[in-house]
Design a protein around this motif. Structure first.
Motif, PDB file in Angstrom:
ATOM      1  N   PHE A  21       0.980  -1.307  -0.044  1.00  0.00           N
ATOM      2  CA  PHE A  21       0.044   0.063  -0.023  1.00  0.00           C
ATOM      3  C   PHE A  21       0.991   1.299   0.016  1.00  0.00           C
ATOM      4  O   PHE A  21       0.328   2.274   0.484  1.00  0.00           O
ATOM      5  N   ARG A  22       1.911   1.261  -0.642  1.00  0.00           N
ATOM      6  CA  ARG A  22       2.927   2.320  -0.654  1.00  0.00           C
ATOM      7  C   ARG A  22       3.259   2.870   0.715  1.00  0.00           C
ATOM      8  O   ARG A  22       3.597   4.289   0.953  1.00  0.00           O
ATOM      9  N   LEU A  23       3.518   2.083   1.769  1.00  0.00           N
ATOM     10  CA  LEU A  23       3.488   2.520   3.161  1.00  0.00           C
ATOM     11  C   LEU A  23       4.886   2.529   3.475  1.00  0.00           C
ATOM     12  O   LEU A  23       5.855   1.706   2.726  1.00  0.00           O
ATOM     13  N   PRO A  24       5.361   3.111   4.457  1.00  0.00           N
ATOM     14  CA  PRO A  24       6.810   2.855   4.933  1.00  0.00           C
ATOM     15  C   PRO A  24       7.192   1.511   5.384  1.00  0.00           C
ATOM     16  O   PRO A  24       6.132   0.691   5.685  1.00  0.00           O
ATOM     17  N   TYR A  25       8.478   0.990   4.852  1.00  0.00           N
ATOM     18  CA  TYR A  25       8.808  -0.355   5.497  1.00  0.00           C
ATOM     19  C   TYR A  25       9.553  -0.151   6.721  1.00  0.00           C
ATOM     20  O   TYR A  25      10.535   0.749   6.981  1.00  0.00           O
ATOM     21  N   ARG A  65      -2.213   0.212  -5.963  1.00  0.00           N
ATOM     22  CA  ARG A  65      -3.564   0.764  -6.732  1.00  0.00           C
ATOM     23  C   ARG A  65      -4.599   1.114  -5.539  1.00  0.00           C
ATOM     24  O   ARG A  65      -5.511   1.691  -5.921  1.00  0.00           O
ATOM     25  N   VAL A  66      -4.368   0.529  -4.353  1.00  0.00           N
ATOM     26  CA  VAL A  66      -5.712   0.748  -3.561  1.00  0.00           C
ATOM     27  C   VAL A  66      -5.443   2.153  -2.771  1.00  0.00           C
ATOM     28  O   VAL A  66      -4.258   2.640  -2.257  1.00  0.00           O
ATOM     29  N   THR A 292      -6.154 -11.840  -9.247  1.00  0.00           N
ATOM     30  CA  THR A 292      -6.328 -12.520  -8.044  1.00  0.00           C
ATOM     31  C   THR A 292      -5.548 -11.689  -6.852  1.00  0.00           C
ATOM     32  O   THR A 292      -6.085 -11.433  -5.917  1.00  0.00           O
ATOM     33  N   VAL A 293      -4.263 -11.259  -7.176  1.00  0.00           N
ATOM     34  CA  VAL A 293      -3.494 -10.569  -6.341  1.00  0.00           C
ATOM     35  C   VAL A 293      -3.958  -9.175  -6.303  1.00  0.00           C
ATOM     36  O   VAL A 293      -4.085  -8.457  -5.136  1.00  0.00           O
ATOM     37  N   VAL A 294      -4.696  -8.429  -7.125  1.00  0.00           N
ATOM     38  CA  VAL A 294      -5.359  -7.255  -7.156  1.00  0.00           C
ATOM     39  C   VAL A 294      -6.683  -7.323  -6.109  1.00  0.00           C
ATOM     40  O   VAL A 294      -6.859  -6.551  -5.030  1.00  0.00           O
ATOM     41  N   LEU A 295      -7.233  -8.440  -6.220  1.00  0.00           N
ATOM     42  CA  LEU A 295      -8.410  -8.682  -5.172  1.00  0.00           C
ATOM     43  C   LEU A 295      -8.053  -9.083  -3.736  1.00  0.00           C
ATOM     44  O   LEU A 295      -8.302  -8.460  -2.679  1.00  0.00           O
ATOM     45  N   ALA A 296      -6.856  -9.748  -3.436  1.00  0.00           N
ATOM     46  CA  ALA A 296      -6.174  -9.955  -2.374  1.00  0.00           C
ATOM     47  C   ALA A 296      -5.638  -8.588  -1.851  1.00  0.00           C
ATOM     48  O   ALA A 296      -5.934  -8.625  -0.434  1.00  0.00           O
ATOM     49  N   ALA A 297      -5.251  -7.849  -2.245  1.00  0.00           N
ATOM     50  CA  ALA A 297      -4.723  -6.683  -1.793  1.00  0.00           C
ATOM     51  C   ALA A 297      -5.869  -5.726  -1.281  1.00  0.00           C
ATOM     52  O   ALA A 297      -6.004  -5.335  -0.167  1.00  0.00           O
ATOM     53  N   GLN A 298      -7.070  -5.770  -2.028  1.00  0.00           N
ATOM     54  CA  GLN A 298      -8.117  -5.097  -1.697  1.00  0.00           C
ATOM     55  C   GLN A 298      -8.786  -5.852  -0.399  1.00  0.00           C
ATOM     56  O   GLN A 298      -9.236  -4.921   0.623  1.00  0.00           O
ATOM     57  N   LEU A 299      -8.634  -7.034  -0.091  1.00  0.00           N
ATOM     58  CA  LEU A 299      -9.316  -7.524   0.881  1.00  0.00           C
ATOM     59  C   LEU A 299      -8.396  -7.238   2.147  1.00  0.00           C
ATOM     60  O   LEU A 299      -8.931  -7.123   3.005  1.00  0.00           O
ATOM     61  N   ILE A 300      -7.189  -7.342   1.855  1.00  0.00           N
ATOM     62  CA  ILE A 300      -6.229  -7.083   3.438  1.00  0.00           C
ATOM     63  C   ILE A 300      -6.688  -5.438   3.650  1.00  0.00           C
ATOM     64  O   ILE A 300      -6.897  -5.203   4.794  1.00  0.00           O
ATOM     65  N   TYR A 301      -6.815  -4.607   2.508  1.00  0.00           N
ATOM     66  CA  TYR A 301      -7.215  -3.172   2.825  1.00  0.00           C
ATOM     67  C   TYR A 301      -8.400  -3.114   3.560  1.00  0.00           C
ATOM     68  O   TYR A 301      -8.735  -2.538   4.670  1.00  0.00           O
ATOM     69  N   CYS A 305      -9.920  -1.858   7.412  1.00  0.00           N
ATOM     70  CA  CYS A 305     -10.751  -0.791   7.749  1.00  0.00           C
ATOM     71  C   CYS A 305     -11.837  -1.082   8.799  1.00  0.00           C
ATOM     72  O   CYS A 305     -12.402  -0.214   9.312  1.00  0.00           O
ATOM     73  N   VAL A 306     -11.802  -2.610   9.152  1.00  0.00           N
ATOM     74  CA  VAL A 306     -12.870  -2.693   9.960  1.00  0.00           C
ATOM     75  C   VAL A 306     -12.116  -3.230  11.502  1.00  0.00           C
ATOM     76  O   VAL A 306     -13.054  -3.459  12.183  1.00  0.00           O
TER      77      VAL A 306
END
Length: 307
Positions: A21-25, A65-66, A292-301, A305-306
């Protein structure tokens, strides 16, 4: 260090930046609320296709992309929490026992600091060492588990630790509270009529794909209410989805649509989510769409959020 994703303007095109998610490492989890952790292990995977060890790398790239704000839940998780990419667990693929111990230790580093681990697999056998790490802080935990299978078998090909056995072992070890566990999306053929006997005998609630279709999405979401107030682990196997939405995983026709799974995850808002995994992402088989990986990333996000 600023713990927010880079914006599109801040990230030059083709910059080569590749973090979740373009976050710091970060290498030290202290001070984080949520840590996204890659677990590149598929030593428990034996089905028709494999390659889940490549999942974290591919999901990192797809997650760029998220965007930050979730209009359905009206939340920006990066404003609510301090989130970072905590790298990958270092896995020895030639020593499966050592690999499982490394997973437990890697997750425990986060949990000991009060960080919620968001784990990207990896095959589904990684859930057991993750739960072993979480048990040091929460024991036992309940679970919402999305999958085509119950994963409560006694063995896989004569071995007690495979991607079809993690939750039987977790119940046996006292890590998982079966009476506060719901499995959703189970379907398809089984090895025999007793496939779900162990799970049901322990008090696990099973909602098959047929029951989802017959009773509707709102009814399924209403079943989450009985878990409220308890620590909940969320486990998402990509094969809960129909292969039309997630081709790069074990092929199990007739699964959930992507929008249905995202709806269910959003209905976990208000639960005490203390960890999660997204597993069985066989990235080498995701060409040419990469969905598949696009959807996996969305699911983690969505799980972030919850929390």
């Amino acid at each position: 260090m600023t713990f927010k994703p880079l914006t599109a303007a801040e990230m030059p095109r083709f910059s080569g930046i590749s973090t979740f998610f373009r976050l710091p490492y970060v290498t030290e989890p202290a001070g984080l609320d949520i840590g996204v952790l890659g677990i590149p292990f598929d030593g428990g995977q034996y089905s028709l296709i494999s390659g889940a060890r490549f999942g974290p790398r591919a999901v990192r790239a797809a997650s760029a992309r998220v965007r930050a704000y979730n209009p359905s839940l009206k939340v920006n998780p990066y404003e609510k929490y301090t989130v970072a990419d905590c790298g990958d667990v270092r896995i020895n693929p030639l020593d499966l026992d050592a690999a499982r111990m490394a997973i437990t230790e890697g997750v425990k580093r986060l949990v000991d600091e009060g960080v919620i681990p968001m784990c990207v697999g990896g095959d589904h056998s990684i859930s057991l060492p993750i739960l072993r790490a979480i048990a040091g802080r929460y024991k036992p935990v309940g679970m919402v588990h999305f999958d085509a299978h119950s994963d409560t078998a006694d063995e896989d090909l004569g071995v007690p630790y495979g991607h079809g056995t993690p939750f039987k072992r977790a119940v046996e070890e006292g890590l998982l509270d079966p009476t506060h566990t719901i499995q959703i999306g189970l379907r398809g053929s089984t090895e025999g009529p007793d496939e779900f006997d162990y799970a049901l005998a322990q008090g696990i609630e099973i909602i098959t794909l047929d029951e989802v279709m017959e009773n509707g999405l709102k009814w399924v979401a209403s079943r989450f209410e009985r878990l409220r107030g308890n620590p909940i682990y969320v486990s998402l196997d990509m094969d809960v989805l129909d292969p039309a939405f997630a081709p790069a995983t074990g092929p199990n026709p007739g699964g959930l649509a992507a929008r249905e799974l995202i709806y269910f995850v959003r209905k976990l808002a208000g639960q005490k989510v203390i960890g999660a995994d997204v597993v069985e992402i066989d990235a080498p088989y995701d060409s040419p769409s990469g969905m598949t990986v696009v959807l996996a990333a969305q699911l983690i996000y969505e799980v972030m959020c919850v929390c």
